[in-house]
Design a protein around this motif. Sequence first.
Motif, PDB file in Angstrom:
ATOM      1  N   SER A 228      -2.408  -5.279   6.652  1.00  0.00           N
ATOM      2  CA  SER A 228      -0.969  -5.471   6.835  1.00  0.00           C
ATOM      3  C   SER A 228      -0.209  -4.281   6.259  1.00  0.00           C
ATOM      4  O   SER A 228      -0.781  -3.458   5.536  1.00  0.00           O
ATOM      5  N   SER A 229       1.078  -4.200   6.541  1.00  0.00           N
ATOM      6  CA  SER A 229       1.901  -3.113   6.009  1.00  0.00           C
ATOM      7  C   SER A 229       1.962  -3.178   4.487  1.00  0.00           C
ATOM      8  O   SER A 229       2.005  -2.139   3.814  1.00  0.00           O
ATOM      9  N   GLU A 230       1.940  -4.389   3.930  1.00  0.00           N
ATOM     10  CA  GLU A 230       1.960  -4.530   2.468  1.00  0.00           C
ATOM     11  C   GLU A 230       0.668  -3.993   1.860  1.00  0.00           C
ATOM     12  O   GLU A 230       0.690  -3.323   0.818  1.00  0.00           O
ATOM     13  N   GLU A 231      -0.456  -4.254   2.526  1.00  0.00           N
ATOM     14  CA  GLU A 231      -1.739  -3.736   2.030  1.00  0.00           C
ATOM     15  C   GLU A 231      -1.785  -2.216   2.140  1.00  0.00           C
ATOM     16  O   GLU A 231      -2.335  -1.532   1.253  1.00  0.00           O
ATOM     17  N   VAL A 232      -1.218  -1.678   3.208  1.00  0.00           N
ATOM     18  CA  VAL A 232      -1.163  -0.223   3.362  1.00  0.00           C
ATOM     19  C   VAL A 232      -0.381   0.406   2.218  1.00  0.00           C
ATOM     20  O   VAL A 232      -0.798   1.412   1.627  1.00  0.00           O
ATOM     21  N   GLU A 233       0.754  -0.184   1.873  1.00  0.00           N
ATOM     22  CA  GLU A 233       1.570   0.346   0.773  1.00  0.00           C
ATOM     23  C   GLU A 233       0.838   0.232  -0.548  1.00  0.00           C
ATOM     24  O   GLU A 233       0.905   1.140  -1.385  1.00  0.00           O
ATOM     25  N   ALA A 234       0.143  -0.879  -0.773  1.00  0.00           N
ATOM     26  CA  ALA A 234      -0.582  -1.072  -2.029  1.00  0.00           C
ATOM     27  C   ALA A 234      -1.705  -0.042  -2.169  1.00  0.00           C
ATOM     28  O   ALA A 234      -1.906   0.538  -3.251  1.00  0.00           O
ATOM     29  N   ILE A 235      -2.436   0.204  -1.084  1.00  0.00           N
ATOM     30  CA  ILE A 235      -3.518   1.194  -1.123  1.00  0.00           C
ATOM     31  C   ILE A 235      -2.949   2.593  -1.319  1.00  0.00           C
ATOM     32  O   ILE A 235      -3.521   3.424  -2.030  1.00  0.00           O
ATOM     33  N   THR A 236      -1.804   2.854  -0.694  1.00  0.00           N
ATOM     34  CA  THR A 236      -1.163   4.163  -0.860  1.00  0.00           C
ATOM     35  C   THR A 236      -0.790   4.392  -2.322  1.00  0.00           C
ATOM     36  O   THR A 236      -1.031   5.475  -2.874  1.00  0.00           O
ATOM     37  N   ARG A 237      -0.194   3.383  -2.966  1.00  0.00           N
ATOM     38  CA  ARG A 237       0.169   3.523  -4.384  1.00  0.00           C
ATOM     39  C   ARG A 237      -1.078   3.747  -5.247  1.00  0.00           C
ATOM     40  O   ARG A 237      -1.065   4.560  -6.172  1.00  0.00           O
TER      41      ARG A 237
END
Length: 254
Positions: A228-237
């Motif tokens: 999901s987009s939230e998981e993408v952001e979490a992995i990016t951080r």
Amino acid sequence: MFGSSIYLRDRPAFTGGSPQAVHEELWQRGRKGRLRTRAFLAAATLVLCALLVNAVFGILMAVLVASADTFVHWRIYTASRVWRLGLRGEERMNRFLRYTLERRGHRVLHARTVPEHGPADQLVIGPGGVWLVHNEAWAPGTEISQHGGRLFVDGRTQTKLVAGLTARAEAAAEAISRVAEVPVTVTPVLAVHGGKLVRTPFAADGIVFAPPLKLIRWMRRNPAADRSSEEVEAITRAAVHALPIGGRSLSAAA
């Protein structure tokens, strides 16, 4: 040295006798021959089409043939531009990613460092997975292919290149997973700038090789995950914290 560019200083590609300098000189020497061939093709087309149809059609076809020949040689010349400048292609790939995947919800980290394993040109994080992109530019005519699942460049295996890239991707995955506290797989891929690929894209030694735009298309069409987009952001951080810029740790940068 007076008169030299501060931007090109010490770049081997601009040293007399370097492969790039020799290639440039030979290309310039062949200019008259290319122009003669173009003129001959255009003239032959003009005469043939004028006899078969009419003079106007002959002129139009002659212009078309000359334009096509010019375009083909321009493509051949520009395909080696990155190599001729003594670069590997990171900036070119950055532009492609900016106007493609980044506009489709992917996050891209540039010029990161995988601790104890060296630089990562680009780390692409998207719904379909995480890719570590490495860039290499080869001279025109350099044959890049795979045989028996192994990479060959001009008939020679590239054990050091593929082993280093694979180890870098595995180390990046381990570092990001540790910070994110979830398993993250990082897939190594290689963007080929120049050279002559027998087939694209192709996989060798567990790594996909292709020109930049074809590689981007391959990443879109071959997802390794569904996030999901939230998981993408979490992995990016997590990746930002795990992989410093230019070898600097976060505490040193602070």
